[in-house]
Design an enzyme around this catalytic site. Structure first.
Site, PDB file in Angstrom:
ATOM      1  CE1 TYR A  91      -3.075   3.419   0.672  1.00 19.52           C
ATOM      2  CE2 TYR A  91      -3.586   1.841   2.628  1.00 19.52           C
ATOM      3  CZ  TYR A  91      -3.833   3.032   1.591  1.00 19.52           C
ATOM      4  OH  TYR A  91      -4.776   4.397   1.991  1.00 19.52           O
TER       5      TYR A  91
ATOM      6  CE  LYS B  62      -6.147   1.239  -0.422  1.00 18.49           C
ATOM      7  NZ  LYS B  62      -6.248   2.960  -0.959  1.00 18.49           N
TER       8      LYS B  62
END
Ligand code: NAY
Length: 294
Positions: free
Chosen positions: A135, A163
């Site tokens: 992330y 992400k």
């Protein structure tokens, strides 16, 4: 892994005035979003106020989402923490649960070195067999996952996704071009069209708690290469986002909107976040009216 692609709602955690989690509201909301057509859920992320919750609460939220989902949509659980062992505890909890992926922000606050960051991710990715999604979220974490770091992390077979909640689209393009199999999620909802144009396989966002049909439409138009129509949808989406992020009250405003749109009590935010004001309620009421008209 096709199941990991598509539109993922980053769920908010509903709290009552005493700070208790409103599990029933959470489960009803999950069901509502599946009926709207979302492909999956990102649980216990920034949007879920996970850093304001205990590990036990985070585990219970995940279990409630799994139960409500009942195998229908995909589930990614964010297990990130500032310390490796704290994160691994959450990953181990996921190991035998029917979810599709685990994820984490980089370790933050202390300014860890690149080697420490890579070690953190390898330790987490090796703690279970679940596909792992890195992330990248420099805005909140203060740490940037560069294309070079991502390349290093991809030596680990369990690390399958990224992400990308960042506005450096050159970096995104470089990562995409050098790694066609990586599953990349767009992270800033207001720039989803940019992410899709550069080959993102999906999008994870907080605003998809209330505007899921619009992002699904945008994704479909981008898949058909109709970027002229997609831009119109993005413009409409951003009118809502401008209201939703007003005064930095994003989570409080979104909870208020979910409550009104779905006729449930989606609760309030945890301190030190502040609650929605009357001025913000007016803006939210206008957005709710326009969303119910359309
Ligand atoms: C999560 O819960 O971890 C997320 O998915 C975060 C993604 C969101 N980023 C932030 C900074 O909150 O959905 C976005 C964001 O809220 C949206 O683009 C509005 O700015």
């Amino acid at each position: 892994n096709k199941k990991l692609e598509g539109i993922f709602t980053a769920l908010l955690t509903p709290f009552d005035e005493n700070g208790n989690i409103l599990f029933d509201s959470l489960q009803r909301h999950v069901d509502f979003l599946i009926n709207q057509g979302v492909d999956g859920f990102y649980v216990n992320g920034s949007t879920g106020e996970s850093f304001l919750m205990t590990p036990e609460e985070r585990k219970k939220v995940l279990e409630a989402v799994i139960e409500a989902n009942n195998g229908r949509a995909a589930i990614i659980n964010h297990c990130g923490n500032i310390g490796t062992d704290l994160s691994i505890d959450l990953i181990k909890h996921c190991a035998n649960l029917p979810i599709d992926g685990v994820s984490s922000v980089p370790p933050f606050y202390y300014g860890f070195s690149k080697d420490e960051l890579v070690a953190y991710y390898n330790d987490l990715a090796n703690a279970s067999d679940k596909p792992f999604i890195v992330y990248n979220m420099p805005k909140f974490s203060g740490v940037i996952i560069t294309p070079a770091i991502m390349k290093e992390l991809r030596k680990n077979k369990n690390i399958v996704g990224l992400k990308f909640t960042h506005n450096d689209f050159y970096a995104l393009q470089q990562i995409r071009a050098s790694d066609p199999d990586l599953i990349i999620y767009n992270g800033f909802d207001e720039m989803a069209i940019c992410g899709f144009s550069l080959g993102c396989n999906g999008a994870i966002g907080s605003t998809y708690n209330v505007i899921a049909p619009l992002i699904i439409k945008l994704r479909n138009l981008c898949s058909e290469n109709d970027y002229v129509s997609a831009r119109k949808v993005q413009t409409k989406i951003n009118e809502y986002i401008n209201g939703m992020v007003m005064n930095g009250k994003h989570f409080a405003i979104t909870k208020y909107m979910i409550s009104k749109l779905e006729g449930i009590n989606y609760g309030i935010v945890r301190r030190p976040f502040s609650q929605i004001s009357d001025v913000e309620k007016k803006v939210a009421d206008n957005m709710i009216a326009s969303l119910t008209e359309n």
